[in-house]
Write an enzyme that holds these catalytic residues in place. Structure first.
Site, PDB file in Angstrom:
ATOM      1  N   SER A   2      30.355  54.278  19.787  1.00  0.00           N
ATOM      2  CA  SER A   2      29.815  53.693  18.556  1.00  0.00           C
ATOM      3  C   SER A   2      28.915  52.472  18.707  1.00  0.00           C
ATOM      4  CB  SER A   2      30.958  53.331  17.614  1.00  0.00           C
ATOM      5  OG  SER A   2      31.342  54.472  16.912  1.00  0.00           O
ATOM      6  N   SER A  39      29.222  54.795  15.146  1.00  0.00           N
ATOM      7  CA  SER A  39      29.522  54.306  13.815  1.00  0.00           C
ATOM      8  C   SER A  39      28.917  52.922  13.532  1.00  0.00           C
ATOM      9  CB  SER A  39      31.038  54.215  13.620  1.00  0.00           C
ATOM     10  OG  SER A  39      31.595  53.274  14.528  1.00  0.00           O
ATOM     11  N   LYS A  48      29.705  43.855  12.292  1.00  0.00           N
ATOM     12  CA  LYS A  48      30.186  45.141  11.764  1.00  0.00           C
ATOM     13  C   LYS A  48      31.342  44.897  10.795  1.00  0.00           C
ATOM     14  CE  LYS A  48      31.560  49.719  13.530  1.00  0.00           C
ATOM     15  NZ  LYS A  48      31.824  50.521  14.751  1.00  0.00           N
TER      16      LYS A  48
END
Ligand code: GLN
Length: 480
Positions: A178, A154, A79
């Site tokens: 997330s 996310s 990420k």
């Protein structure tokens, strides 16, 4: 043999047996990225040359007959809010568009010791704020399971990368859901460890008392493998915990010894009846196999979202203060004479650099922390947080694990919730209380609903991450 469908364990075995090389494995994943990431947009940046170079190093060791680490030579996606030295890290924000990480996050150091192969950095909601990846400043990611739908957020890019076969596994971060919610939306496994189990050093802070890094994988075994490598105390993160950990490969848990709690507050209005049906069917299978099932109550769940949306923005407003247009990234400095005034540099850089959701949360956060409102909002939310934590402490006196849906719905369509922040926030209704309480939780895929992936969440007691993973393995087998 389809290289892009391999789990960590399978890939490791093939490498050891010399049936495939890490270079072949890595190239196969890049081929897939080239073929499909134009549509899916799971990545913000790729590191193909570096990846091939790392793969070759592992291949050289294998051909010399050296033993290799579990994650050696296996492609992983990271990420974009986790720092890898000398690689861009934008957190999907315009304000960090040109920012290159000067050091490795602790989790990255650990993966490098394993000789992992880094494929690239994945798309996300800006600074991890969102539930659909639509808040990325660089355009959304599409759900590989249904291209007209969001992948969740996310960590949407990480979940999409694993689902699409762009990497064997990925790392995400989870502040209020997330990792778990996008895993559920994309049909993969997502694990949020106990708060403090994994070092946050080198993770761009969103809400420091809630953030945790965790794996997104194709199966529970892989989540355990990655967790056992990235966990551990770290002098660079004072909230990381020094614990004696059990080992996942120790004796498995016996289904007849597990007592599952099913909280009544999680199965009410708003939950898609088809998701509910599929979860209930897993629960009855578990019961048939000898597990004990008990209805429980987590009475303060009702207030979790409200407390989260006060505490989280308060911390966001403090953490995002460092992006001032001077120390990091995009700056309006020296561009315009009229801006040669410190306050204007801050205002112009931040006004231009942050997207709407980041600005909304900074404003909310400064408001709830301001004199006169602090007691009414922030202090009160902290009290509610304690009550939510107590709910879990009470529940875990009775049960070993708690089963809930991961999300109230399956993946929604693009634009469906972007004009109504509250409806977007409701996507996290089942995940935020876990972060407020600090306990671990995992989302595993269950039977699809109308052709779309659905997730089941299992929550464990504080620092019983290994027990939770062992239980999740049983539930995973049962959900197939
Ligand atoms: N979707 C939640 C939010 O927008 C959770 C985000 C996260 O876990 N990083 O805050």
């Amino acid at each position: 043999m389809n290289l892009k469908e391999l789990t960590i364990k399978q890939a490791h075995e093939l490498l050891e047996k010399r049936e495939v090389t890490s270079s072949e494995l890595t190239r196969a994943h890049f081929d897939e990225i080239k073929k499909n990431d134009g549509d899916i947009h799971a990545f913000l940046s790729l590191a193909e040359e570096e990846a091939i170079e790392s793969a070759k190093k592992v291949d050289a060791r294998i051909s010399k007959g050296e033993p290799i680490e579990m994650l050696a030579g296996i492609p992983v996606a990271i990420k974009d809010n986790i720092l890898i030295r000398d690689i861009k890290a934008t957190a999907a924000s315009k304000i960090l568009e040109n920012y290159t990480a000067p050091y490795d996050a602790t989790v990255i150091k650990k993966l490098k010791e394993e000789e992992a192969v880094f494929v690239g950095k994945t798309n996300m909601d800006e600074f991890a704020m969102g539930s659909s990846t639509e808040n990325s400043a660089f355009g959304p990611t599409k759900n590989p399971a249904a291209l007209d739908r969001v992948p969740g957020g996310s960590s949407g890019g990480s979940a999409a990368a694993v689902k699409a076969g762009f990497s064997v596994y990925a790392l995400g971060s989870d502040t209020g859901g997330s990792i778990r919610q996008p895993a559920g939306f994309c049909g993969v496994v997502g694990f949020k460890p106990s708060y403090g189990a994994v070092s946050r050093h080198g993770l761009m802070a969103m809400a420091s008392s809630l953030d945790q890094i965790g794996p997104i994988t194709k199966c529970v075994d892989d989540a355990a493998t990655v967790f056992e490598i990235i966990r551990g105390v770290d002098t660079l993160d004072s909230t990381s915990a020094d614990r004696e950990w059990q080992s996942y490969s120790d004796k498995p848990v016996d289904i007849e010894e597990i007592k599952f709690g099913v909280p009544r507050e999680y199965f009410t209005h708003g939950l898609d009846p088809e998701i509910e049906k599929n979860i209930k069917s897993v629960i009855s299978k578990l019961e048939k196999e000898g597990a004990q099932i008990e209805e429980i109550s987590l009475p303060y769940s009702e207030w979790a979202l409200a407390a989260y949306y006060i505490i989280m923005p308060a911390e966001v407003s403090a953490n995002l203060a460092r992006f001032d247009g001077i120390k990091y990234g995009r700056s309006k400095i020296n561009k315009n004479e009229k801006l040669q005034n410190l306050l204007n540099i801050y205002l112009e850089s931040r006004g231009e650099g942050f997207g709407a959701e980041a600005r909304r949360r900074i404003m909310l956060g400064t408001y709830v922390l301001s004199a006169g409102y602090y007691d009414a909002y922030y202090a009160k939310a902290q009290k509610v947080r304690r009550l939510i934590k107590q709910d879990f402490t009470h529940a875990f006196k009775e049960v070993d694990a708690i089963i809930t849906p991961t999300s109230p719905t399956t993946a929604f369509k693009f634009g469906e919730k972007t004009h109504d922040p509250l409806s977007m926030y409701l996507a996290d209704i089942y995940t935020v209380s876990i972060n407020l309480a600090g306990v671990p939780a995992i989302s595993i895929p269950i039977k699809e609903v109308n052709g779309l992936p659905a997730g089941l969440q299992i929550i464990g007691n504080n620092f019983e991450d290994i027990k939770l993973l062992k239980i999740a393995k049983i539930v995973e087998d049962m959900s197939k």
